[in-house]
Scaffold this motif. Structure first.
Motif: not given
Length: 310
Positions: A238-260
């Motif tokens: 298996s290939r194991l990768g961990i991805q951190t993705s970042y976006c500008g502050p005016q865009f909607r993140p993929m994961e909802n951290y304030t709720l999740g």
């Protein structure tokens, strides 16, 4: 030491070279970004978590790309181990993200992508496919809410002669074991970040790409306009990768951290990470009724329906 202008990026530690590679090719590779002990801890935690989620039948995958349900995504790693969360404070990685996005940005997703032998090849794509492209005044513009991820038709990585959208996303793939062409290393189309168009999503791919192959502990960084995909794993591991993705502050993140984010995790997070997770207001955006506040407050602490005093 100078290098030929056509030499593709290699794993390096020099911040200036990393930023130069990212600007010129749309990606760079941070050499020894993770110490061996950190890699071992993350690998053990990821293997354990992925196996437990699969045993529960909670296996996230894209059925359109992986009908056999072989590969696995492990989402919301913010909740699933301190070994993962430590990457959010990595000084070199955060410096590179600031180089692209500026001083303010958000964590968009924090996930693991495990490709197993027999999994399907991912379609070529970008990670800001939703970004409306520039158009001339009076020209028909795409409606922002109608843009589809597979709308692209580009096959050539030639730079555009016209204006293109800026990068508003940065991705980092932390290699938790060696990434090789055989085990499905992330495939990159060098210089594709300057095309201004989305790639054709047909599989097999209709454009040339290279595997971002490197040893465990390397971090692959690419910006949101770069064409890329997960490779096909034809190895016996298996290939194991961990991805951190970042976006500008005016865009909607993929994961909802304030709720999740789980309460016990939120309670122990360093305050310096709260802006990254969307709890801090940005030019008034993200408020919960108090425009002058620095951080948003949860609903339980806010005013609800009121009646005037008698």
């Amino acid at each position: 030491m100078n290098r030929p202008s056509d030499a593709l990026p290699r794993p390096v530690r020099d911040p200036a070279r990393l930023k130069s590679d990212l600007d010129a090719f749309g990606y760079c590779l941070i050499k020894d970004a993770l110490a061996p002990a950190a890699v071992a801890a993350m690998r053990a935690r990821l293997v354990e978590q992925a196996a437990a989620e699969r045993a529960l039948g909670d296996v996230n995958h894209d059925p359109a790309e992986d009908e056999a349900n072989v590969n696995q995504w492990v989402y919301m790693l913010i909740n699933k181990g301190r070994a993962f969360r430590d990457t959010l404070r990595h000084p070199v990685a955060r410096d590179i993200v600031r180089h692209v996005l500026g001083p303010d940005y958000l964590l968009s997703s924090f996930t693991a992508h495990v490709t197993h032998p027999g999994g399907a090849l991912m379609a070529m794509h970008t990670d800001q496919w939703w970004m409306p492209p520039p158009v001339a005044p009076g020209a028909a513009a795409p409606r922002a809410g109608a843009i589809g991820r597979s709308d692209g038709r580009g096959t050539s990585a030639s730079a555009s002669a016209a204006a293109i959208s800026p990068p508003v996303v940065v991705n980092i793939m932390w290699m938790i074991n060696d990434f090789t062409e055989a085990n499905g290393a992330t495939r990159i189309v060098p210089r594709s970040h300057l095309t201004g168009i989305e790639p054709d999503s047909d599989v097999p791919h209709r454009m040339e790409s290279i595997p971002a192959a490197a040893t465990a502990g390397t971090a692959l960084v690419w910006e949101g306009r770069t064409w890329h995909s997960a490779g096909l794993n034809v190895s016996n591991g298996s290939r194991l990768g961990i991805q951190t993705s970042y976006c500008g502050p005016q865009f909607r993140p993929m994961e909802n951290y304030t709720l999740g984010i789980r309460p016990e995790v939120l309670a122990e997070l360093p305050r310096e990470l709260l802006p990254l997770l969307g709890f801090k207001l940005w030019s008034g955006y993200g408020h919960t009724g108090e425009m002058g506040a620095a951080f948003a407050r949860p609903g339980a602490e806010l005013l609800g329906e009121l009646k005037p005093p008698r």
